[in-house]
Design a protein around this motif. Structure first.
Motif, PDB file in Angstrom:
ATOM      1  N   ILE A   1       0.876  -1.164   0.000  1.00 39.78           N
ATOM      2  CA  ILE A   1       0.000   0.000   0.000  1.00 39.78           C
ATOM      3  C   ILE A   1       0.915   1.216   0.000  1.00 39.78           C
ATOM      4  O   ILE A   1       1.809   1.329   0.840  1.00 39.78           O
ATOM      5  CB  ILE A   1      -0.921   0.020   1.241  1.00 39.78           C
ATOM      6  N   ILE A   2       0.693   2.098  -0.963  1.00 33.96           N
ATOM      7  CA  ILE A   2       1.483   3.317  -1.055  1.00 33.96           C
ATOM      8  C   ILE A   2       0.505   4.478  -0.972  1.00 33.96           C
ATOM      9  O   ILE A   2      -0.448   4.550  -1.739  1.00 33.96           O
ATOM     10  CB  ILE A   2       2.279   3.379  -2.374  1.00 33.96           C
ATOM     11  N   VAL A   3       0.742   5.361  -0.004  1.00 30.02           N
ATOM     12  CA  VAL A   3      -0.143   6.508   0.180  1.00 30.02           C
ATOM     13  C   VAL A   3       0.695   7.776   0.152  1.00 30.02           C
ATOM     14  O   VAL A   3       1.738   7.864   0.806  1.00 30.02           O
ATOM     15  CB  VAL A   3      -0.931   6.415   1.506  1.00 30.02           C
ATOM     16  N   ARG A   4       0.209   8.746  -0.592  1.00 28.48           N
ATOM     17  CA  ARG A   4       0.899  10.029  -0.733  1.00 28.48           C
ATOM     18  C   ARG A   4       0.356  11.020   0.292  1.00 28.48           C
ATOM     19  O   ARG A   4      -0.851  11.156   0.457  1.00 28.48           O
ATOM     20  CB  ARG A   4       0.678  10.560  -2.146  1.00 28.48           C
ATOM     21  N   THR A   5       1.268  11.689   1.000  1.00 30.94           N
ATOM     22  CA  THR A   5       0.881  12.786   1.877  1.00 30.94           C
ATOM     23  C   THR A   5       1.416  14.062   1.240  1.00 30.94           C
ATOM     24  O   THR A   5       1.836  14.042   0.081  1.00 30.94           O
ATOM     25  CB  THR A   5       1.436  12.599   3.303  1.00 30.94           C
ATOM     26  N   MET A   6       1.433  15.143   1.996  1.00 30.57           N
ATOM     27  CA  MET A   6       1.910  16.411   1.440  1.00 30.57           C
ATOM     28  C   MET A   6       3.410  16.385   1.131  1.00 30.57           C
ATOM     29  O   MET A   6       3.859  17.023   0.185  1.00 30.57           O
ATOM     30  CB  MET A   6       1.631  17.550   2.412  1.00 30.57           C
ATOM     31  N   GLN A   7       4.183  15.652   1.944  1.00 31.76           N
ATOM     32  CA  GLN A   7       5.631  15.691   1.806  1.00 31.76           C
ATOM     33  C   GLN A   7       6.296  14.337   1.620  1.00 31.76           C
ATOM     34  O   GLN A   7       7.517  14.278   1.477  1.00 31.76           O
ATOM     35  CB  GLN A   7       6.248  16.352   3.045  1.00 31.76           C
ATOM     36  N   THR A   8       5.535  13.270   1.637  1.00 38.77           N
ATOM     37  CA  THR A   8       6.175  11.955   1.578  1.00 38.77           C
ATOM     38  C   THR A   8       5.273  10.919   0.918  1.00 38.77           C
ATOM     39  O   THR A   8       4.090  11.156   0.685  1.00 38.77           O
ATOM     40  CB  THR A   8       6.561  11.491   3.004  1.00 38.77           C
ATOM     41  N   LEU A   9       5.872   9.782   0.644  1.00 34.08           N
ATOM     42  CA  LEU A   9       5.135   8.594   0.204  1.00 34.08           C
ATOM     43  C   LEU A   9       5.325   7.530   1.274  1.00 34.08           C
ATOM     44  O   LEU A   9       6.449   7.208   1.640  1.00 34.08           O
ATOM     45  CB  LEU A   9       5.694   8.056  -1.115  1.00 34.08           C
ATOM     46  N   LEU A  10       4.231   7.017   1.787  1.00 37.31           N
ATOM     47  CA  LEU A  10       4.305   5.886   2.712  1.00 37.31           C
ATOM     48  C   LEU A  10       4.281   4.624   1.862  1.00 37.31           C
ATOM     49  O   LEU A  10       3.293   4.343   1.191  1.00 37.31           O
ATOM     50  CB  LEU A  10       3.101   5.881   3.655  1.00 37.31           C
ATOM     51  N   VAL A  11       5.365   3.888   1.852  1.00 36.68           N
ATOM     52  CA  VAL A  11       5.449   2.639   1.096  1.00 36.68           C
ATOM     53  C   VAL A  11       5.442   1.521   2.123  1.00 36.68           C
ATOM     54  O   VAL A  11       6.385   1.371   2.903  1.00 36.68           O
ATOM     55  CB  VAL A  11       6.728   2.577   0.230  1.00 36.68           C
ATOM     56  N   THR A  12       4.368   0.759   2.149  1.00 39.20           N
ATOM     57  CA  THR A  12       4.198  -0.266   3.171  1.00 39.20           C
ATOM     58  C   THR A  12       3.950  -1.633   2.549  1.00 39.20           C
ATOM     59  O   THR A  12       3.394  -1.735   1.455  1.00 39.20           O
ATOM     60  CB  THR A  12       3.027   0.085   4.105  1.00 39.20           C
ATOM     61  N   HIS A  13       4.368  -2.643   3.254  1.00 35.97           N
ATOM     62  CA  HIS A  13       4.173  -4.023   2.821  1.00 35.97           C
ATOM     63  C   HIS A  13       3.429  -4.756   3.926  1.00 35.97           C
ATOM     64  O   HIS A  13       3.702  -4.553   5.102  1.00 35.97           O
ATOM     65  CB  HIS A  13       5.529  -4.697   2.594  1.00 35.97           C
TER      66      HIS A  13
END
Length: 95
Positions: free
Chosen positions: A57-69
């Motif tokens: 699951i990859i979620v974009r915030t204002m300043q980052t990408l959360l790349v999770t497995h």
């Protein structure tokens, strides 16, 4: 995440999709850590991929990408809820 894989992710977010809203990554798949994931969801904020019973699951915030497995023993819905909640929090504090 390799530089090429990161480019693929960034381009997926830039892609507005065809007339029906389908993005290129939905047909080519998503690559993370050398593994190919079938894209289940490709929206403005989130990308969801699956490979067998595990996924990303990859979620974009204002300043980052959360790349999770998440591994095969975690329910996809629980993983998505957790990551989306963390993203909501980061967005709420300006990150």
């Amino acid at each position: 995440v390799s530089p090429q894989e990161l480019d693929e992710i960034v381009n997926a977010y830039k892609d507005k999709g065809d007339a029906s809203g389908t993005k290129k990554i939905q047909s080519t798949g998503l690559h993370v850590a050398g593994e190919k994931f079938v894209v289940l969801k490709a929206e403005e904020r989130s990308l969801y991929g699956k490979k067998g019973k595990e996924g990303i699951i990859i979620v974009r915030t204002m300043q980052t990408l959360l790349v999770t497995h998440y591994p095969d023993y975690v329910q996809p819905g629980s993983a998505a809820h957790t990551v989306e909640t963390v993203a909501d929090y980061l967005i709420s504090v300006g990150y």
